[in-house]
Design a protein around this motif. Structure first.
Motif, PDB file in Angstrom:
ATOM      1  N   LEU A  30       0.832  -1.203   0.000  1.00 15.99           N
ATOM      2  CA  LEU A  30       0.000   0.000   0.000  1.00 15.99           C
ATOM      3  C   LEU A  30       0.866   1.253   0.000  1.00 15.99           C
ATOM      4  CD1 LEU A  30      -2.554  -1.065   2.793  1.00 15.99           C
ATOM      5  CD2 LEU A  30      -2.812  -1.334   0.309  1.00 15.99           C
ATOM      6  N   ARG A  34      -3.488   1.518   5.981  1.00 16.44           N
ATOM      7  CA  ARG A  34      -4.647   0.678   5.688  1.00 16.44           C
ATOM      8  C   ARG A  34      -5.960   1.275   6.201  1.00 16.44           C
ATOM      9  NH1 ARG A  34      -3.316  -4.662   9.018  1.00 16.44           N
ATOM     10  NH2 ARG A  34      -1.198  -4.026   8.511  1.00 16.44           N
ATOM     11  N   ASN A  35      -5.885   2.290   7.058  1.00 14.89           N
ATOM     12  CA  ASN A  35      -7.087   2.885   7.637  1.00 14.89           C
ATOM     13  C   ASN A  35      -7.263   4.340   7.215  1.00 14.89           C
ATOM     14  OD1 ASN A  35      -4.943   3.966   9.033  1.00 14.89           O
ATOM     15  ND2 ASN A  35      -5.848   3.713  11.074  1.00 14.89           N
ATOM     16  N   SER A  40      -6.039   3.475   0.044  1.00  9.76           N
ATOM     17  CA  SER A  40      -5.355   2.307   0.602  1.00  9.76           C
ATOM     18  C   SER A  40      -6.308   1.414   1.388  1.00  9.76           C
ATOM     19  CB  SER A  40      -4.183   2.753   1.477  1.00  9.76           C
ATOM     20  OG  SER A  40      -3.132   3.273   0.672  1.00  9.76           O
ATOM     21  N   GLN A  41      -7.245   1.998   2.121  1.00 10.57           N
ATOM     22  CA  GLN A  41      -8.199   1.180   2.855  1.00 10.57           C
ATOM     23  C   GLN A  41      -9.086   0.372   1.909  1.00 10.57           C
ATOM     24  OE1 GLN A  41     -10.114   3.100   6.135  1.00 10.57           O
ATOM     25  NE2 GLN A  41     -11.379   1.334   6.634  1.00 10.57           N
ATOM     26  N   TYR A  44      -7.023  -2.588   1.054  1.00  8.94           N
ATOM     27  CA  TYR A  44      -6.926  -3.457   2.227  1.00  8.94           C
ATOM     28  C   TYR A  44      -8.191  -4.296   2.390  1.00  8.94           C
ATOM     29  CZ  TYR A  44      -6.629  -4.639   7.219  1.00  8.94           C
ATOM     30  OH  TYR A  44      -6.622  -5.302   8.419  1.00  8.94           O
ATOM     31  N   VAL A  61       0.712  -7.739   4.421  1.00 12.73           N
ATOM     32  CA  VAL A  61       0.473  -6.332   4.099  1.00 12.73           C
ATOM     33  C   VAL A  61       1.674  -5.490   4.486  1.00 12.73           C
ATOM     34  CG1 VAL A  61      -1.003  -4.323   4.470  1.00 12.73           C
ATOM     35  CG2 VAL A  61      -1.995  -6.610   4.528  1.00 12.73           C
ATOM     36  N   GLU A  63       2.176  -1.446   4.578  1.00 13.62           N
ATOM     37  CA  GLU A  63       1.460  -0.190   4.362  1.00 13.62           C
ATOM     38  C   GLU A  63       2.423   0.992   4.392  1.00 13.62           C
ATOM     39  OE1 GLU A  63      -0.349  -1.080   8.624  1.00 13.62           O
ATOM     40  OE2 GLU A  63      -1.245   0.721   7.762  1.00 13.62           O
TER      41      GLU A  63
END
Length: 402
Positions: A30, A34-35, A40-41, A44, A61, A63
């Motif tokens: 990413l 991820r959040n 990116s989320q 994910y 993962v 990130e």
């Protein structure tokens, strides 16, 4: 050995037993966290979808692989670590990774690589173990532009853009076409009076000291009389700034981007969000790798027009926002229905690659410098949209980096 911040989507440690043919470890790389409630989320959660729907899969993962958060870490570093942990499929989820993915894929010929948003498989530059995938977000941006054109009271729309490349030029221009159409056809306004201004921050998200601050850009838009900001960046500044301004009594709205739940950060000011649903594409790719049937392809995937928000079948969707008036929500749905009719009409022409033409990309259309893109009545070839070299005539903002 360099220990990288690779994590599992499943509970467990980094070591894997020898994999049977019905097991697959996937590496997901990413550009952001991820959040991030954005680009990116969305990737994910697309990887989570694969784990939930394809037994035997697990995902590693990494990130925030970017020059600000991981300045000394390379794509090669990350891929090497993932391959050491058993990965057989690597997903590099950004345009920023395209050039390095081409090099790294050549170094690992037995690993399948997918670069998101790139086109090396189309141009013939990719080795046989590298493919590309992208959603046809042009449709989502047409809808976003329409929502902005319907809702604006000042006739001024701002587009919060990332960096300048073919992708960002065509998506900003799609928003413009949607805004002009709906401003004229539904509101009865003169499209020549509609101001559509693009400001590029310089990257996909804010990097202090490197890019423009998207919070400042959004505030500058609203200070200038813009009342709708459409986001084209990976993160949430447009919707959060709009919510802050609205809490002070201002009539402003925003359209976030990338992620299905992006409106949650400012529901009352959100006119909706065009988003990617990566799960179905990733699932198909992972299944084909497991079965040994994967073949190189360049995939530019359209919405499922029978239900653009179907999580199992549609690669691109649009969630209506609470900020739309009831009337404008009905008009926006009418516009979506019109796009669906166009896209599914067997008479809608295709180009030589079997890609159907995209609605509203029809002449007369000129590029920003006045160069003719399409004469009256002629559709722009989808690949000419893909490689759009400038913004369209009538848009305000640069088409090239300074």
């Amino acid at each position: 050995m360099l220990l990288l911040a690779i994590s599992l989507l499943i509970v467990g440690c980094f070591s894997f037993p020898a994999l049977a043919q019905d097991e697959l470890v996937i590496g997901l790389i990413l550009i952001g966290p991820r959040n991030d409630h954005g680009w990116s989320q969305a990737h994910y959660e697309g990887a989570l979808y694969v784990e939930e729907n394809l037994p035997g899969t697990s995902v590693l993962v990494f990130e925030s692989l970017n020059t600000a958060d991981a300045p000394e870490t390379t794509l090669l570093d990350v891929v090497t670590e993932m391959v050491d942990q058993g990965a057989k499929l690597i997903l590099t989820t950004s345009d920023a990774f395209e050039e390095d993915t081409l090099v790294v894929a050549q170094a690992f010929p037995d690993i399948t690589f997918i670069n998101v948003s790139g086109d090396d498989a189309l141009t013939g530059e990719a080795p046989e173990n590298l493919g590309n995938v992208m959603g046809q977000m042009e449709w989502g941006k047409l809808i976003a532009g329409c929502a902005a054109g319907l809702q604006t009271q000042t006739g001024k729309i701002g587009y919060l853009g990332p960096l300048i490349n073919h992708e960002t030029l065509r998506l900003a221009s799609s928003s413009y076409l949607g805004a002009r159409y709906c401003y004229e056809e539904y509101k009865g306004g003169d499209p020549e009076d509609l101001e559509f201004t693009v400001t590029w921050i310089g990257f996909w998200f804010n990097i202090p000291g490197v890019t423009l601050d998207p919070n400042e850009v959004a505030n500058n838009f609203f200070d200038s009389g813009v009342d709708v900001v459409i986001s084209g960046i990976d993160t949430t500044e447009a919707i959060t700034v709009a919510a802050q301004r609205a809490s002070q009594g201002e009539a402003v709205w925003a359209i976030p981007y990338d992620y299905v739940d992006a409106c949650a950060l400012g529901e009352d000011v959100c006119l909706g969000t065009p988003y990617f649903r990566w799960g179905p594409a990733y699932l198909e790719i992972a299944r084909s790798v497991m079965e040994g049937t994967w073949e190189q392809s360049w995939d530019w995937l359209s919405p499922d027009w029978s239900d653009i928000n179907n999580p199992d079948t549609s690669h691109v969707g649009y969630i209506m926002g609470n900020g739309l008036t009831e009337e404008n929500a009905e008009l926006l749905q009418d516009f979506i229905d019109m796009l669906a009719e166009f896209a599914t009409n067997p008479m809608t022409p295709e180009n030589e690659f079997g890609i159907k033409h995209i609605a509203l990309w029809e002449g007369p259309l000129n590029l920003q410098d006045g160069t003719e893109l399409a004469p009256p009545g002629q559709f722009v070839d989808p690949l000419d949209i893909w490689y759009l070299p400038q913004l369209l005539e009538g848009m305000i903002g640069p088409s090239q980096s300074e």
